[in-house]
Design a protein around this motif. Sequence first.
Motif, PDB file in Angstrom:
ATOM      1  N   SER A  83      -7.958  17.898  14.933  1.00  0.00           N
ATOM      2  CA  SER A  83      -7.376  18.095  13.508  1.00  0.00           C
ATOM      3  C   SER A  83      -6.117  18.125  13.373  1.00  0.00           C
ATOM      4  N   ARG A  84      -4.927  17.728  14.425  1.00  0.00           N
ATOM      5  CA  ARG A  84      -4.385  17.508  14.680  1.00  0.00           C
ATOM      6  C   ARG A  84      -3.612  15.761  14.258  1.00  0.00           C
ATOM      7  N   LEU A  85      -4.467  15.398  14.923  1.00  0.00           N
ATOM      8  CA  LEU A  85      -4.736  13.779  14.975  1.00  0.00           C
ATOM      9  C   LEU A  85      -5.243  13.617  13.290  1.00  0.00           C
ATOM     10  N   VAL A  86      -5.751  14.102  13.023  1.00  0.00           N
ATOM     11  CA  VAL A  86      -6.294  13.057  11.763  1.00  0.00           C
ATOM     12  C   VAL A  86      -5.246  13.596  10.699  1.00  0.00           C
ATOM     13  N   ASN A  87      -4.460  14.709  10.774  1.00  0.00           N
ATOM     14  CA  ASN A  87      -3.868  15.300  10.110  1.00  0.00           C
ATOM     15  C   ASN A  87      -2.872  14.210   9.873  1.00  0.00           C
ATOM     16  N   ALA A  88      -2.035  14.269  11.339  1.00  0.00           N
ATOM     17  CA  ALA A  88      -0.929  12.817  11.934  1.00  0.00           C
ATOM     18  C   ALA A  88      -0.965  11.686  10.987  1.00  0.00           C
ATOM     19  N   ALA A  89      -1.983  11.260  11.223  1.00  0.00           N
ATOM     20  CA  ALA A  89      -2.863  10.409  10.914  1.00  0.00           C
ATOM     21  C   ALA A  89      -2.982   9.712   8.929  1.00  0.00           C
ATOM     22  N   LEU A  90      -3.142  10.621   8.395  1.00  0.00           N
ATOM     23  CA  LEU A  90      -3.110  10.626   7.129  1.00  0.00           C
ATOM     24  C   LEU A  90      -2.081  10.403   6.498  1.00  0.00           C
ATOM     25  N   VAL A  91      -0.794  11.560   7.404  1.00  0.00           N
ATOM     26  CA  VAL A  91       0.271  11.850   6.769  1.00  0.00           C
ATOM     27  C   VAL A  91       1.350   9.808   7.147  1.00  0.00           C
ATOM     28  N   ALA A  92       1.099   9.966   8.762  1.00  0.00           N
ATOM     29  CA  ALA A  92       1.734   8.325   8.706  1.00  0.00           C
ATOM     30  C   ALA A  92       1.133   7.248   8.083  1.00  0.00           C
ATOM     31  N   LEU A  93       0.147   7.130   7.562  1.00  0.00           N
ATOM     32  CA  LEU A  93      -0.068   6.199   6.719  1.00  0.00           C
ATOM     33  C   LEU A  93       0.012   5.829   5.205  1.00  0.00           C
ATOM     34  N   ALA A  94       0.330   7.357   4.650  1.00  0.00           N
ATOM     35  CA  ALA A  94       0.706   7.393   3.030  1.00  0.00           C
ATOM     36  C   ALA A  94       1.219   7.135   2.758  1.00  0.00           C
ATOM     37  N   GLU A  95       2.189   6.151   2.960  1.00  0.00           N
ATOM     38  CA  GLU A  95       3.208   5.472   2.601  1.00  0.00           C
ATOM     39  C   GLU A  95       4.468   4.921   2.860  1.00  0.00           C
ATOM     40  N   HIS A  96       4.695   3.549   2.852  1.00  0.00           N
ATOM     41  CA  HIS A  96       5.596   2.337   3.103  1.00  0.00           C
ATOM     42  C   HIS A  96       6.111   1.817   2.775  1.00  0.00           C
ATOM     43  N   GLY A  97       6.801   2.616   1.430  1.00  0.00           N
ATOM     44  CA  GLY A  97       7.613   1.897  -0.132  1.00  0.00           C
ATOM     45  C   GLY A  97       6.422   0.411   0.004  1.00  0.00           C
ATOM     46  N   LEU A  98       7.416  -0.569  -1.177  1.00  0.00           N
ATOM     47  CA  LEU A  98       6.850  -1.350  -2.403  1.00  0.00           C
ATOM     48  C   LEU A  98       6.166  -1.878  -1.518  1.00  0.00           C
ATOM     49  N   THR A  99       5.051  -1.544  -1.085  1.00  0.00           N
ATOM     50  CA  THR A  99       3.520  -2.365  -0.819  1.00  0.00           C
ATOM     51  C   THR A  99       2.955  -3.360  -1.871  1.00  0.00           C
ATOM     52  N   PRO A 100       2.175  -4.366  -1.542  1.00  0.00           N
ATOM     53  CA  PRO A 100       1.846  -4.727  -2.450  1.00  0.00           C
ATOM     54  C   PRO A 100       0.594  -3.771  -3.148  1.00  0.00           C
ATOM     55  N   THR A 101       0.401  -3.321  -2.538  1.00  0.00           N
ATOM     56  CA  THR A 101      -0.921  -2.148  -3.197  1.00  0.00           C
ATOM     57  C   THR A 101       0.359  -1.413  -4.233  1.00  0.00           C
ATOM     58  N   VAL A 102       1.030  -0.670  -3.564  1.00  0.00           N
ATOM     59  CA  VAL A 102       1.316  -0.385  -4.628  1.00  0.00           C
ATOM     60  C   VAL A 102       2.306  -0.752  -6.124  1.00  0.00           C
ATOM     61  N   GLN A 103       2.545  -1.687  -5.416  1.00  0.00           N
ATOM     62  CA  GLN A 103       3.166  -3.117  -6.905  1.00  0.00           C
ATOM     63  C   GLN A 103       1.964  -2.869  -7.505  1.00  0.00           C
ATOM     64  N   ALA A 104       0.400  -3.007  -7.142  1.00  0.00           N
ATOM     65  CA  ALA A 104      -0.446  -3.303  -8.027  1.00  0.00           C
ATOM     66  C   ALA A 104      -0.600  -2.436  -8.670  1.00  0.00           C
ATOM     67  N   ALA A 105      -0.559  -1.326  -7.820  1.00  0.00           N
ATOM     68  CA  ALA A 105      -1.061  -0.301  -8.993  1.00  0.00           C
ATOM     69  C   ALA A 105      -0.417   0.041  -9.803  1.00  0.00           C
ATOM     70  N   ARG A 106       1.404   0.443  -9.288  1.00  0.00           N
ATOM     71  CA  ARG A 106       2.482   0.007 -10.551  1.00  0.00           C
ATOM     72  C   ARG A 106       2.046  -0.538 -11.467  1.00  0.00           C
ATOM     73  N   MET A 107       1.446  -2.248 -11.790  1.00  0.00           N
ATOM     74  CA  MET A 107       1.621  -3.129 -13.131  1.00  0.00           C
ATOM     75  C   MET A 107       0.805  -2.720 -13.740  1.00  0.00           C
ATOM     76  N   THR A 108      -0.056  -2.043 -12.674  1.00  0.00           N
ATOM     77  CA  THR A 108      -1.712  -1.974 -13.334  1.00  0.00           C
ATOM     78  C   THR A 108      -1.515  -0.784 -14.705  1.00  0.00           C
ATOM     79  N   TYR A 109      -0.931   0.735 -14.108  1.00  0.00           N
ATOM     80  CA  TYR A 109      -0.444   2.067 -14.570  1.00  0.00           C
ATOM     81  C   TYR A 109      -0.038   0.858 -15.589  1.00  0.00           C
ATOM     82  N   ASP A 110       1.948   0.744 -15.794  1.00  0.00           N
ATOM     83  CA  ASP A 110       1.717   0.052 -17.014  1.00  0.00           C
ATOM     84  C   ASP A 110       1.246  -0.274 -17.775  1.00  0.00           C
ATOM     85  N   ALA A 111      -0.007  -1.411 -17.804  1.00  0.00           N
ATOM     86  CA  ALA A 111      -0.848  -1.744 -18.312  1.00  0.00           C
ATOM     87  C   ALA A 111      -1.597  -1.091 -19.169  1.00  0.00           C
ATOM     88  N   ASP A 112      -1.750  -0.406 -18.574  1.00  0.00           N
ATOM     89  CA  ASP A 112      -2.691   1.347 -19.366  1.00  0.00           C
ATOM     90  C   ASP A 112      -2.301   2.240 -19.083  1.00  0.00           C
TER      91      ASP A 112
END
Length: 263
Positions: A56-85
């Motif tokens: 329980s503790r480790l799964v929770n920690a892993a999810l928190v650790a990986l949720a956010e790391h700035g303007l990564t390529p995946t985030v940029q793709a998502a933001r640009m797609t959102y602006d398109a629609d």
Amino acid sequence: MRIGKQKDPYTAISTANAHSITIRGKDLCRDLIGKVDFPDFYYFLLTGTEATPAQSRLVNAALVALAEHGLTPTVQAARMTYDADPAALQGAVAAGILGAGTVVMGTSELCGRFLHDIVTTQAESGEALEDVVARKLKARKAAGQTVPGYGHPLHGAGDPRTARMLTLAKELGVAGPYLDALFAVERTIPEIYARTLPINVSGSIPAVLLQAGFPVGALKGIPILARTAGLLAHLFEEASRPIGFMMADHADQSILYDGPVAN
């Protein structure tokens, strides 16, 4: 990975009727809603068993650790797609998640499978761990492959998330062959690759999760689930503080054309 067929059409995950919803043998409303945290519910949904305190503790920690790391390529793709629609939030999230590959986000699974291969090979052969690790790394190098879970373009001196995940595992008494393999690979990389590559978060997370009993076949879902939360946060911000088109403009200005000149 090959997907086969089962003889009979069954699922053990959930069923429902007019009066109730049953998930893995538990009543959703009576036994689960308001009684389990989402990481524990995810583990139960995935495996059909309740998570141990360490899981329980480790799964929770892993999810928190990986949720956010700035303007990564995946985030940029998502933001640009959102602006398109802007009406298609789900499409923007999907655009970001589709970037979960062998270079970004998918390396946790690759590292986990690599460590699993080392651990099972060592257990079956009885060889010294260092010999198995050296042989596996030499094979990867000969094939022109990198070592997933090691090194980071930003955290060159060491991924701070790794230190926290490993400390948490130690506090929870999680130790054994997967962590031994994780460290053995780090020690052996300089000998084979002639460079030092510290363990990154995509190495520490699969090692501690596998050691705690998390299924190797479900590892890729951890960064996908975690990053979905991060993408939703970025898209919520994009709705009021849009930067997608700004990023696109900066890319257009930064990348120079070096093709043929029109006559």
